[in-house]
Design an enzyme around this catalytic site. Structure first.
Site, PDB file in Angstrom:
ATOM      1  N   CYS A 146       1.058  -7.029  36.547  1.00 47.28           N
ATOM      2  CA  CYS A 146       0.475  -5.721  36.232  1.00 47.28           C
ATOM      3  C   CYS A 146      -0.926  -5.652  36.826  1.00 47.28           C
ATOM      4  CB  CYS A 146       0.417  -5.550  34.715  1.00 47.28           C
ATOM      5  SG  CYS A 146      -0.307  -3.987  34.173  1.00 47.28           S
TER       6      CYS A 146
ATOM      7  N   HIS B 195       8.391  -0.497  32.923  1.00 49.32           N
ATOM      8  CA  HIS B 195       7.067  -1.130  32.884  1.00 49.32           C
ATOM      9  C   HIS B 195       5.976  -0.057  32.778  1.00 49.32           C
ATOM     10  CE1 HIS B 195       4.059  -4.284  34.250  1.00 49.32           C
ATOM     11  NE2 HIS B 195       3.398  -3.159  34.473  1.00 49.32           N
ATOM     12  N   GLU B 196       6.084   0.978  33.633  1.00 46.69           N
ATOM     13  CA  GLU B 196       5.074   2.057  33.597  1.00 46.69           C
ATOM     14  C   GLU B 196       5.191   2.873  32.318  1.00 46.69           C
ATOM     15  OE1 GLU B 196       2.733   1.750  35.622  1.00 46.69           O
ATOM     16  OE2 GLU B 196       3.819   0.354  36.909  1.00 46.69           O
TER      17      GLU B 196
ATOM     18  N   HIS C 243       3.270   1.626  29.396  1.00 47.09           N
ATOM     19  CA  HIS C 243       1.842   1.986  29.381  1.00 47.09           C
ATOM     20  C   HIS C 243       1.607   3.279  28.605  1.00 47.09           C
ATOM     21  CE1 HIS C 243      -0.045  -1.051  31.844  1.00 47.09           C
ATOM     22  NE2 HIS C 243       0.830  -0.891  32.821  1.00 47.09           N
TER      23      HIS C 243
END
Length: 199
Positions: free
Chosen positions: A113, A155-156, A159
């Site tokens: 990341c 993954h994004e 966030h």
């Protein structure tokens, strides 16, 4: 005619900054300077050799992220591509994304990341994600993604919910990373892109 603004490379928020732990908000079509923000996000992502970037990583707690998984797929060897059938990669903007379903078996992949530089760990994620979002023109979209593209999206997406990839690893492993994570949050790390460290 509007003057085309130059893209800016924005600093990437480092581990330990509170914005990375906030749940991001949906935005409306009149969000100020959205097209400029998206252009800056692409520029920032490519400048730091990323394949995805979420708005919280540039200190904006809004549900926006960009993904370019085509970079990964296009660079795979032909036999590696067979490992990810149906994954052509995407270059796409996701605004107000919300997951509809997660399908398939969890599978491991070594993730990193931009906000947690120089740390990579195997993370288990589902094979397929279906989500709804709006694109940069605020047109509603729904689609399913698989393989590496699904992983980058998940993954994004994490966030946007205040989660990081290290939250998916075993507690003992996280404990072993504590020293490195503390160094990142204190700015004791050198990277070749701009970072914004916690105060």
């Amino acid at each position: 005619m509007p003057i085309e603004q130059e893209q800016m490379i924005l600093p990437i928020v480092a581990y330990g900054h509170p914005v990375l732990r906030q749940v991001a908000e949906d935005i409306t079509a009149d969000y100020p300077n959205l097209q400029q923000l998206l252009a800056d996000m692409w520029e920032t992502m490519y400048n730091s050799n990323g394949v995805g970037l979420a708005a919280p990583q540039i200190n904006r707690s809004i549900r926006v992220f960009v993904v370019d998984s085509k970079q990964i797929i296009d660079n795979l060897e032909p036999d590696e591509k067979n490992d990810y059938p149906g994954d052509e990669g995407v270059r796409q903007v996701f605004i107000n994304a919300h997951i509809a379903t997660l399908d398939g078996d969890d599978w491991p992949y070594n993730e990193g990341c931009l906000s947690i530089p120089k740390i990579r760990e195997d993370v288990l994620r589902p094979e397929t994600v279906t989500l709804s979002w709006v694109n940069e023109n605020f047109e509603p979209q729904t689609a399913s993604f698989t393989g590496i593209t699904a992983r980058v999206i998940l993954h994004e997406y994490d966030h946007l919910d205040g989660k990081l990839f290290i939250d998916h690893i075993k507690p003992l492993k996280r404990k072993l990373l504590k020293g490195k994570l503390d160094d990142i949050s204190k700015g004791k790390i050198r990277v070749d892109y701009r970072m914004l460290f916690p105060k």
